[in-house]
Structures are given as structure tokens and as C-alpha cells.
Design an enzyme around this catalytic site. Structure first.
Site, PDB file in Angstrom:
ATOM      1  N   ASP A 158     -40.589 -28.921   9.358  1.00 14.90           N
ATOM      2  CA  ASP A 158     -41.540 -28.970  10.437  1.00 14.90           C
ATOM      3  C   ASP A 158     -41.390 -30.397  10.732  1.00 14.90           C
ATOM      4  O   ASP A 158     -41.090 -31.439  10.208  1.00 14.90           O
ATOM      5  CB  ASP A 158     -42.855 -28.811   9.802  1.00 14.90           C
ATOM      6  CG  ASP A 158     -42.955 -27.285   9.040  1.00 14.90           C
ATOM      7  OD1 ASP A 158     -42.323 -26.538   9.568  1.00 14.90           O
ATOM      8  OD2 ASP A 158     -43.953 -27.282   8.417  1.00 14.90           O
TER       9      ASP A 158
HETATM   10  N1  URA Z   1     -42.681 -25.705   4.069  1.00 16.38           N
HETATM   11  C1  URA Z   1     -43.354 -26.076   5.163  1.00 16.38           C
HETATM   12  O1  URA Z   1     -44.761 -25.544   5.280  1.00 16.38           O
HETATM   13  N2  URA Z   1     -43.195 -26.944   6.053  1.00 16.38           N
HETATM   14  C2  URA Z   1     -41.849 -27.608   5.723  1.00 16.38           C
HETATM   15  O2  URA Z   1     -41.272 -28.444   6.652  1.00 16.38           O
HETATM   16  C3  URA Z   1     -41.176 -26.735   4.769  1.00 16.38           C
HETATM   17  C4  URA Z   1     -41.770 -26.202   3.886  1.00 16.38           C
END
Ligand code: URA
Length: 255
Positions: free
Chosen positions: A112
């Protein structure tokens, strides 16, 4: 970038020689035509000959070290950077953290925008697909700072698998409480799936929103002391270990 290069599939002989830094491709063709090049001890004069993995090539008796243009990198992604190579809206992308020279690489999966930590980058599409395929269940460990403190019942729910928003069932995760302070806790969580925003949604499901998230490990590749925003080539040991985890089937019966 030298440490991240390795042969994986067949390569044209003149390219193979050129990549080893022995001669240009044109000069390599001349060497081949003059009978100076041998594969596995046999002189080769065919210009289009392919070198297969494991083949031994020599030029005038000097063995050539096999090098191809496969690249394997690990980036310590900072928060506030997109896991894409370009953004039409002009936000920061992972592209600015990559070496200016070398083969074009793409991310293995995504993190993310607000997540930091280990991001693998490669141009080895086959390995990347395997690493992301659910059948191999490659483990990823994240350090999550969450609101509040988990009860033992909530830990058990996360260990057993929780229902995410949208109705998907996330498989059970391994948890380790790193620290607990007023109003927040730091938890290491290991999952073997790769659902969208999975860790954030798992903690949401038990009522403890994530405040900060860092991926500490992707399979055998750990963040270690790689500084934030920096990139390095995988070691050959890490690459072999990655290949191993992406070839062992069905480790998790729940998937
Ligand atoms: N899980 C999440 O919530 N975000 C990420 O970036 C990776 C795994």
C-alpha cells in the site's frame, strides 16, 4: 548490480559472450565463425546456437562466466511512495528508488501507499508469478502498530483466521507481541496469503486499526539494516532460497 545477475533460460551464444564482457556481439560472431568458441568442449560454428543453463562455454580455451540480464533487487520502500513505475497524478513512485542503469524491473506484488518495507523487484516474470501464487504460500512478516491492546480472544481469532470486510476469509496468521504501550501495540504478524490490504483488514476485523505498517520479510528476504529508500541486489544465497520457497507446494492445507 553484479551480484544480482544469474542465468535462467537459454541465451544466444553471441549475446552470452557479449554479456560476459569478452567481446561485442559482432566480434563474438567472428570468434564463433573462426572456431574459437566451444560449448561443453565442442567447437560451435553455428551463429544462432543457444546456450542452455548449465552449459560450459569457453573462448580460445578460457571459460566464460555465465551472466544474463536477469535482475533481482530488494527496495526498502518508504511510506508515501506508490508501488508502480509511473503515476499520472505525479505522486512519488518506486521508480525513483531504482538504479539508473540496469535492466527494467517490476515489483513482485505490491505494498500500500502508506506501507513501508521489503519490496522485491525483478524482470524474472516466472519467479515473480510463483512467489505470488497461493499454491506456494510464501510467508510475509509485517510489523504493525495497532490501536489499543489485543485480548487473548482476539489473538486466537487472528490465529484461526478472520472474516474480512467483503466476506473473504483470511487464513490464520502467526502473531508475536513486540511491545504494548498506552493506547497502542506493536505486533509482528506473519501471513501466507496476499489479499488486498490484508493485514490492515485483519486488524480492522478485530477492532484494532493499523496505524503504521512495515513489511519485515518476504519469504527468506529480510529487511535487515537496508536504510529506508535504499535498494540492493539480492545475494545469490537469497535468490536460491527464494527459488526454493517458490517450488515447494501446498505447505498450508487451509489454502
Ligand atoms: N497488508 C496490508 O494491509 N498492506 C500492505 O501493504 C501489505 C499487506
Amino acid at each position: 548490480m553484479k551480484g544480482c545477475l544469474a542465468v535462467s533460460d537459454g541465451t544466444r551464444l553471441n549475446k552470452y559472450i557479449a554479456q560476459a564482457g569478452i567481446a561485442s556481439r559482432r566480434r563474438a560472431d567472428e570468434l564463433i565463425a573462426y572456431g574459437k568458441v566451444r560449448i561443453n568442449g565442442k567447437v560451435v560454428r553455428e551463429l544462432g546456437t543457444m546456450v542452455a543453463p548449465g552449459d560450459k562455454v569457453d573462448v580460445s580455451g578460457t571459460p566464460i562466466t555465465p551472466i544474463t540480464d536477469k535482475a533481482y533487487l530488494v527496495v526498502h520502500k518508504p511510506p508515501g511512495v506508490l508501488t508502480t513505475l509511473r503515476d499520472p497524478q505525479g505522486r512519488r513512485t518506486i521508480a525513483e528508488l531504482l538504479p539508473k542503469r540496469g535492466p527494467r524491473v517490476v515489483p513482485v506484488g505490491r505494498l500500500d501507499y502508506d506501507t513501508a518495507g521489503v519490496l522485491l523487484m525483478t524482470n524474472d516474470g516466472e519467479l515473480a508469478n510463483r512467489l505470488l501464487h497461493p499454491r506456494y504460500g510464501v510467508e510475509k512478516t509485517y510489523r504493525a502498530t495497532i490501536a489499543g491492546r489485543l485480548t487473548s480472544d482476539e489473538v486466537k481469532r487472528l490465529n484461526d483466521g478472520v472474516l474480512l470486510d467483503g466476506g473473504e476469509l483470511a487464513a490464520g496468521a502467526k502473531l508475536r507481541v513486540v511491545s504494548v504501550r498506552t493506547g497502542a501495540s506493536v505486533i509482528d504478524i506473519t501471513i501466507h496469503e496476499g489479499r488486498n490490504r490484508q493485514v490492515r483488514r485483519m486488524f480492522d476485523a478485530v477492532g484494532h486499526p493499523v496505524q503504521a505498517l512495515v513489511r519485515l520479510r518476504f519469504g527468506p528476504v529480510a529487511l535487515g539494516d537496508l536504510p529506508i529508500g535504499h535498494t540492493r541486489a539480492l545475494t545469490s544465497k537469497e535468490l536460491s532460497a527464494l527459488r526454493r520457497v517458490a517450488s515447494q507446494d501446498e505447505k498450508h492445507s487451509s489454502t
